[in-house]
Scaffold this motif. Structure first.
Motif, PDB file in Angstrom:
ATOM      1  N   GLU A  28      -0.076   3.511   3.706  1.00  0.00           N
ATOM      2  CA  GLU A  28      -0.480   4.840   4.190  1.00  0.00           C
ATOM      3  C   GLU A  28      -0.224   5.908   3.121  1.00  0.00           C
ATOM      4  O   GLU A  28      -1.044   6.784   2.899  1.00  0.00           O
ATOM      5  CB  GLU A  28       0.256   5.208   5.467  1.00  0.00           C
ATOM      6  N   THR A  31      -2.844   5.648   0.294  1.00  0.00           N
ATOM      7  CA  THR A  31      -4.168   6.012   0.800  1.00  0.00           C
ATOM      8  C   THR A  31      -4.298   7.525   0.905  1.00  0.00           C
ATOM      9  O   THR A  31      -5.274   8.114   0.433  1.00  0.00           O
ATOM     10  CB  THR A  31      -4.419   5.367   2.176  1.00  0.00           C
ATOM     11  N   ARG A  32      -3.302   8.168   1.491  1.00  0.00           N
ATOM     12  CA  ARG A  32      -3.361   9.625   1.676  1.00  0.00           C
ATOM     13  C   ARG A  32      -3.226  10.379   0.354  1.00  0.00           C
ATOM     14  O   ARG A  32      -3.958  11.340   0.102  1.00  0.00           O
ATOM     15  CB  ARG A  32      -2.290  10.070   2.663  1.00  0.00           C
ATOM     16  N   ASP A  34      -3.874   9.274  -2.713  1.00  0.00           N
ATOM     17  CA  ASP A  34      -5.042   9.049  -3.566  1.00  0.00           C
ATOM     18  C   ASP A  34      -6.234   9.858  -3.075  1.00  0.00           C
ATOM     19  O   ASP A  34      -6.971  10.435  -3.886  1.00  0.00           O
ATOM     20  CB  ASP A  34      -5.384   7.561  -3.632  1.00  0.00           C
ATOM     21  N   ASP A  35      -6.435   9.907  -1.783  1.00  0.00           N
ATOM     22  CA  ASP A  35      -7.534  10.707  -1.237  1.00  0.00           C
ATOM     23  C   ASP A  35      -7.361  12.175  -1.620  1.00  0.00           C
ATOM     24  O   ASP A  35      -8.291  12.834  -2.060  1.00  0.00           O
ATOM     25  CB  ASP A  35      -7.604  10.549   0.281  1.00  0.00           C
ATOM     26  N   PHE A  36      -6.135  12.680  -1.476  1.00  0.00           N
ATOM     27  CA  PHE A  36      -5.856  14.084  -1.804  1.00  0.00           C
ATOM     28  C   PHE A  36      -6.127  14.377  -3.276  1.00  0.00           C
ATOM     29  O   PHE A  36      -6.869  15.291  -3.620  1.00  0.00           O
ATOM     30  CB  PHE A  36      -4.410  14.438  -1.447  1.00  0.00           C
ATOM     31  N   HIS A  38      -7.769  12.656  -5.503  1.00  0.00           N
ATOM     32  CA  HIS A  38      -9.152  12.389  -5.903  1.00  0.00           C
ATOM     33  C   HIS A  38     -10.067  13.581  -5.574  1.00  0.00           C
ATOM     34  O   HIS A  38     -10.987  13.883  -6.322  1.00  0.00           O
ATOM     35  CB  HIS A  38      -9.676  11.126  -5.225  1.00  0.00           C
ATOM     36  N   ARG A  39      -9.781  14.257  -4.470  1.00  0.00           N
ATOM     37  CA  ARG A  39     -10.579  15.428  -4.092  1.00  0.00           C
ATOM     38  C   ARG A  39     -10.263  16.649  -4.947  1.00  0.00           C
ATOM     39  O   ARG A  39     -11.128  17.489  -5.181  1.00  0.00           O
ATOM     40  CB  ARG A  39     -10.356  15.789  -2.616  1.00  0.00           C
ATOM     41  N   GLU A  67      -7.517  -0.345  -4.825  1.00  0.00           N
ATOM     42  CA  GLU A  67      -8.282   0.694  -4.140  1.00  0.00           C
ATOM     43  C   GLU A  67      -8.021   2.088  -4.690  1.00  0.00           C
ATOM     44  O   GLU A  67      -8.732   3.028  -4.353  1.00  0.00           O
ATOM     45  CB  GLU A  67      -7.956   0.668  -2.642  1.00  0.00           C
ATOM     46  N   ARG A  69      -7.822   5.257  -7.282  1.00  0.00           N
ATOM     47  CA  ARG A  69      -8.758   5.756  -8.284  1.00  0.00           C
ATOM     48  C   ARG A  69      -8.077   6.320  -9.524  1.00  0.00           C
ATOM     49  O   ARG A  69      -8.717   6.518 -10.538  1.00  0.00           O
ATOM     50  CB  ARG A  69      -9.684   6.785  -7.649  1.00  0.00           C
TER      51      ARG A  69
END
Length: 141
Positions: A28, A31-32, A34-36, A38-39, A67, A69
């Protein structure tokens, strides 16, 4: 491109200390995070400090890292270190214009708080620290 969709051009290093007690949180967390990033950020790296994790946890981390980036470096410590020394090992390898340190892979805060810290940094502060609101020892702050 819309100026609000442009990513920051600065290079960010993200140092994360992990040990065996974190096995239920790492998926978790990454995932969170990396998403942050990456944006928001164009180029960033992860420096994962492995502080004596089992081979099963390392295999799981390997699957998770496929997974991600950002660039990934894993520091495998030869024996169990205290958190400060483990984090220093990661800091020695960091290349970023800014460094975010996570002494555990747990997000118990609003993820947007990371952006607030980053904005403080670009205002010109050399060090910006965030500590939990709950009572912790003074030396831990």
């Amino acid at each position: 491109m819309n100026k609000y969709l442009e990513k920051e051009k600065r290079f960010i290093s993200i140092i994360i200390h992990i040990d065996e007690s974190h096995k239920e949180y790492i998926k978790e967390f990454f995932t969170r995070i990396d998403d942050f990033f990456h944006r928001k950020i164009e180029t960033y790296e992860y420096i994962i400090v492995n502080n004596e994790c089992s081979s099963i946890m390392i295999n799981n981390l390997g699957k998770i890292s496929e997974e991600l980036r950002g660039n990934i470096t894993v520091v495998n410590l030869a024996w169990k270190h205290n958190i400060e020394d483990a984090m220093r090992a990661g800091l020695d390898l960091s290349l970023g214009d800014f460094v975010f340190e996570f002494d555990q892979p747990v997000i118990d805060f609003e993820i947007s708080f990371i952006w607030e810290i980053y904005k403080k940094c670009i205002e010109g502060y050399d060090i910006v620290a965030a500590v939990p609101k709950q009572n912790i020892k003074f030396l831990s702050r």
